[in-house]
Design a protein around this motif. Structure first.
Motif, PDB file in Angstrom:
ATOM      1  N   ILE A  86     -20.850   8.530  -0.059  1.00  0.00           N
ATOM      2  CA  ILE A  86     -21.578   9.097  -1.422  1.00  0.00           C
ATOM      3  C   ILE A  86     -21.279  11.150  -0.131  1.00  0.00           C
ATOM      4  CG2 ILE A  86     -23.165  10.553  -2.351  1.00  0.00           C
ATOM      5  CD1 ILE A  86     -24.161   7.994  -3.290  1.00  0.00           C
ATOM      6  N   LEU A  87     -21.617  10.912   0.413  1.00  0.00           N
ATOM      7  CA  LEU A  87     -21.548  12.640   1.005  1.00  0.00           C
ATOM      8  C   LEU A  87     -20.073  12.582   1.337  1.00  0.00           C
ATOM      9  CD1 LEU A  87     -24.434  12.063   4.012  1.00  0.00           C
ATOM     10  CD2 LEU A  87     -24.045  13.909   1.580  1.00  0.00           C
ATOM     11  N   LYS A  88     -18.816  11.438   2.078  1.00  0.00           N
ATOM     12  CA  LYS A  88     -17.822  11.843   2.638  1.00  0.00           C
ATOM     13  C   LYS A  88     -16.205  11.897   1.243  1.00  0.00           C
ATOM     14  CE  LYS A  88     -17.212   8.924   6.325  1.00  0.00           C
ATOM     15  NZ  LYS A  88     -16.295   7.243   6.697  1.00  0.00           N
ATOM     16  N   SER A  89     -17.299  12.223  -0.251  1.00  0.00           N
ATOM     17  CA  SER A  89     -16.139  12.421  -1.409  1.00  0.00           C
ATOM     18  C   SER A  89     -16.635  13.266  -1.795  1.00  0.00           C
ATOM     19  CB  SER A  89     -17.380  10.969  -2.989  1.00  0.00           C
ATOM     20  OG  SER A  89     -17.284  11.438  -4.025  1.00  0.00           O
ATOM     21  N   MET A  90     -18.931  13.812  -1.198  1.00  0.00           N
ATOM     22  CA  MET A  90     -18.727  15.346  -1.428  1.00  0.00           C
ATOM     23  C   MET A  90     -17.755  16.653  -0.362  1.00  0.00           C
ATOM     24  SD  MET A  90     -23.388  14.754  -1.874  1.00  0.00           S
ATOM     25  CE  MET A  90     -23.456  16.426  -2.335  1.00  0.00           C
ATOM     26  N   ALA A  91     -17.577  15.902   0.737  1.00  0.00           N
ATOM     27  CA  ALA A  91     -17.227  16.717   1.487  1.00  0.00           C
ATOM     28  C   ALA A  91     -15.477  16.457   0.958  1.00  0.00           C
ATOM     29  CB  ALA A  91     -17.260  15.814   3.332  1.00  0.00           C
ATOM     30  N   ALA A  92     -15.245  16.079   0.075  1.00  0.00           N
ATOM     31  CA  ALA A  92     -13.870  15.931  -0.127  1.00  0.00           C
ATOM     32  C   ALA A  92     -13.695  16.975  -1.611  1.00  0.00           C
ATOM     33  CB  ALA A  92     -13.456  14.645  -0.939  1.00  0.00           C
ATOM     34  N   ALA A  93     -14.922  17.015  -2.231  1.00  0.00           N
ATOM     35  CA  ALA A  93     -15.360  17.365  -3.485  1.00  0.00           C
ATOM     36  C   ALA A  93     -15.173  18.975  -3.715  1.00  0.00           C
ATOM     37  CB  ALA A  93     -15.985  17.190  -4.374  1.00  0.00           C
ATOM     38  N   ALA A  94     -15.762  19.427  -2.404  1.00  0.00           N
ATOM     39  CA  ALA A  94     -16.631  20.270  -1.781  1.00  0.00           C
ATOM     40  C   ALA A  94     -15.459  21.787  -1.974  1.00  0.00           C
ATOM     41  CB  ALA A  94     -17.542  20.809  -0.947  1.00  0.00           C
ATOM     42  N   PRO A  95     -14.002  21.482  -0.918  1.00  0.00           N
ATOM     43  CA  PRO A  95     -13.547  21.735  -0.820  1.00  0.00           C
ATOM     44  C   PRO A  95     -12.678  22.410  -2.501  1.00  0.00           C
ATOM     45  CG  PRO A  95     -13.005  21.294   0.976  1.00  0.00           C
ATOM     46  CD  PRO A  95     -14.360  20.589  -0.225  1.00  0.00           C
ATOM     47  N   ALA A  96     -12.417  21.563  -3.037  1.00  0.00           N
ATOM     48  CA  ALA A  96     -11.652  21.374  -3.971  1.00  0.00           C
ATOM     49  C   ALA A  96     -12.314  22.313  -4.814  1.00  0.00           C
ATOM     50  CB  ALA A  96     -11.317  19.680  -4.672  1.00  0.00           C
ATOM     51  N   PHE A  97     -13.410  22.285  -5.304  1.00  0.00           N
ATOM     52  CA  PHE A  97     -14.015  23.539  -6.345  1.00  0.00           C
ATOM     53  C   PHE A  97     -14.133  24.445  -6.005  1.00  0.00           C
ATOM     54  CE2 PHE A  97     -15.639  19.964  -7.813  1.00  0.00           C
ATOM     55  CZ  PHE A  97     -16.104  19.376  -9.307  1.00  0.00           C
ATOM     56  N   GLY A  98     -14.347  24.487  -3.974  1.00  0.00           N
ATOM     57  CA  GLY A  98     -13.675  26.195  -3.500  1.00  0.00           C
ATOM     58  C   GLY A  98     -12.766  26.021  -4.220  1.00  0.00           C
ATOM     59  N   MET A  99     -11.097  26.082  -4.026  1.00  0.00           N
ATOM     60  CA  MET A  99     -10.234  26.456  -4.593  1.00  0.00           C
ATOM     61  C   MET A  99     -10.114  26.316  -6.054  1.00  0.00           C
ATOM     62  SD  MET A  99      -8.045  26.381  -2.188  1.00  0.00           S
ATOM     63  CE  MET A  99      -6.611  27.251  -3.967  1.00  0.00           C
ATOM     64  N   ILE A 100     -10.805  25.824  -7.240  1.00  0.00           N
ATOM     65  CA  ILE A 100     -11.070  26.096  -8.276  1.00  0.00           C
ATOM     66  C   ILE A 100     -11.880  27.326  -8.080  1.00  0.00           C
ATOM     67  CG2 ILE A 100     -12.753  25.533 -10.329  1.00  0.00           C
ATOM     68  CD1 ILE A 100     -11.980  23.082  -9.593  1.00  0.00           C
ATOM     69  N   GLY A 101     -12.817  27.635  -7.798  1.00  0.00           N
ATOM     70  CA  GLY A 101     -13.849  28.939  -7.457  1.00  0.00           C
ATOM     71  C   GLY A 101     -12.583  30.533  -7.283  1.00  0.00           C
ATOM     72  N   THR A 102     -11.743  29.812  -6.341  1.00  0.00           N
ATOM     73  CA  THR A 102     -10.850  30.850  -6.160  1.00  0.00           C
ATOM     74  C   THR A 102      -9.664  31.177  -7.316  1.00  0.00           C
ATOM     75  OG1 THR A 102     -10.881  30.635  -3.873  1.00  0.00           O
ATOM     76  CG2 THR A 102      -9.010  31.323  -3.941  1.00  0.00           C
ATOM     77  N   LEU A 103      -9.450  29.993  -8.316  1.00  0.00           N
ATOM     78  CA  LEU A 103      -8.365  30.557  -9.185  1.00  0.00           C
ATOM     79  C   LEU A 103      -9.032  31.189 -10.188  1.00  0.00           C
ATOM     80  CD1 LEU A 103      -6.771  27.019  -9.500  1.00  0.00           C
ATOM     81  CD2 LEU A 103      -6.219  29.092  -7.857  1.00  0.00           C
ATOM     82  N   VAL A 104     -10.962  30.543 -10.639  1.00  0.00           N
ATOM     83  CA  VAL A 104     -11.404  31.510 -11.731  1.00  0.00           C
ATOM     84  C   VAL A 104     -11.283  32.990 -10.986  1.00  0.00           C
ATOM     85  CG1 VAL A 104     -13.744  31.620 -12.499  1.00  0.00           C
ATOM     86  CG2 VAL A 104     -12.519  29.768 -12.697  1.00  0.00           C
ATOM     87  N   GLY A 105     -11.836  33.304  -9.409  1.00  0.00           N
ATOM     88  CA  GLY A 105     -12.040  34.523  -9.513  1.00  0.00           C
ATOM     89  C   GLY A 105     -10.509  35.405  -9.663  1.00  0.00           C
ATOM     90  N   LEU A 106      -9.606  34.612  -9.587  1.00  0.00           N
ATOM     91  CA  LEU A 106      -8.444  35.272  -9.844  1.00  0.00           C
ATOM     92  C   LEU A 106      -8.011  35.825 -11.125  1.00  0.00           C
ATOM     93  CD1 LEU A 106      -5.642  33.486  -6.800  1.00  0.00           C
ATOM     94  CD2 LEU A 106      -6.789  35.696  -6.933  1.00  0.00           C
ATOM     95  N   VAL A 107      -8.260  34.699 -11.735  1.00  0.00           N
ATOM     96  CA  VAL A 107      -8.028  35.333 -12.820  1.00  0.00           C
ATOM     97  C   VAL A 107      -8.995  36.581 -14.179  1.00  0.00           C
ATOM     98  CG1 VAL A 107      -8.661  34.563 -15.314  1.00  0.00           C
ATOM     99  CG2 VAL A 107      -7.515  32.956 -13.460  1.00  0.00           C
ATOM    100  N   ILE A 108      -9.748  36.005 -13.349  1.00  0.00           N
ATOM    101  CA  ILE A 108     -10.950  37.757 -13.285  1.00  0.00           C
ATOM    102  C   ILE A 108     -10.899  38.553 -12.959  1.00  0.00           C
ATOM    103  CG2 ILE A 108     -13.318  38.394 -12.970  1.00  0.00           C
ATOM    104  CD1 ILE A 108     -14.602  35.752 -13.025  1.00  0.00           C
TER     105      ILE A 108
END
Length: 264
Positions: free
Chosen positions: A150-172
């Motif tokens: 589970i923790l390894k899955s969270m480690a894989a998900a966190a950077p992905a959501f970081g990228m999603i957040g960056t894309l959201v920020g760029l759109v705004i």
């Protein structure tokens, strides 16, 4: 947690944070509540979708437990050999009844060990005892590694959501650029912070915690196999010295148990 571990963490964090202080005098640019919420929220949501809630909560609790001292160390392994050797003497001198009393006492604090002794007391031979104990150890190890996955899955998900957040920020940012083109640089910096948070969460928290938990579980599995070897020999009614030699063969010579020294 040992002093050396704490010192290592402090030195590492000091160097990491110090590099930021050397690079800029605008430290507040690295603080963004919305970025942190997006990374944490997205990672938690994805993890709760992928895994049963009770396992996710267990994994999160274990993150904080890694800062405690480990349950099993090198010197304690020597004590485990001595404990099984003592049971060998009990079996020789007082018979199976003495071992039953010991199993009841041990089982209160260590259910696996109490059950393992019950298997020996029941009268199974060494081969049957080995099969049951090894199955129990391997299955327990597999169950205990679920939080690691589970923790390894969270480690894989966190950077992905970081990228999603960056894309959201760029759109705004692009949406507001026509009103205030001078804010482009500041907006881009905030957008990139989310990616930074995702990578830091993965590399500083989730992956190190998963590695530490797995390491401790592997040590406990080794300890359980060590005790199992002694109990298998008890099942075959081997003598204390034979048990000592067999169990010592799994250990570093520097931490071997010595019957002669312990009896003095």
């Amino acid at each position: 947690m040992s002093f050396t571990t704490i010192l290592g963490i402090m030195v590492g964090l000091g160097l990491f944070i110090g590099s930021i202080f050397i690079s800029t005098d605008n430290y507040l640019v690295f603080l963004s509540l919305s970025s942190a919420l997006m990374v944490v929220g997205g990672t938690l949501a994805a993890t709760f979708i992928a895994y049963e809630a009770r396992y996710v909560l267990l994994a999160l609790r274990l993150i904080f437990k890694i800062f405690r001292a480990p349950q099993m160390g090198r010197s304690q392994l020597t004590g485990e050999v001595g404990r099984v050797v003592k049971w060998g003497y009990l079996l020789q001198k007082k018979g199976i009844n003495a071992l039953e009393q010991e199993a009841e006492r041990v089982g209160k604090d260590e259910p696996f060990l109490g059950w393992a002794m019950e298997v020996v007391i029941t009268g199974y031979d060494g081969e049957e005892t080995a099969e049951m104990l090894h199955n129990a150890i391997d299955n327990a190890f597999s169950r205990n590694l679920v939080p690691v996955a589970i923790l390894k899955s969270m480690a894989a998900a966190a950077p992905a959501f970081g990228m999603i957040g960056t894309l959201v920020g760029l759109v705004i940012m692009l949406d507001k650029m026509a009103d205030d083109p001078t804010s482009l640089g500041a907006g881009l910096a905030i957008a990139l912070i989310t990616t930074l948070y995702g990578i830091v969460a993965a590399r500083f928290f989730f992956l190190p915690a998963a590695s530490k938990i797995q390491q401790r579980e592997e040590i406990m599995r080794f300890r359980n196999y060590l005790i199992a070897e002694g109990l298998i020999m008890l099942a075959d009614r081997k003598g204390p010295r034979a048990i000592q030699d067999r169990m010592n063969s799994f250990l570093d010579p520097a931490i071997h148990f010595n019957i002669d020294k312990s009896s003095k």
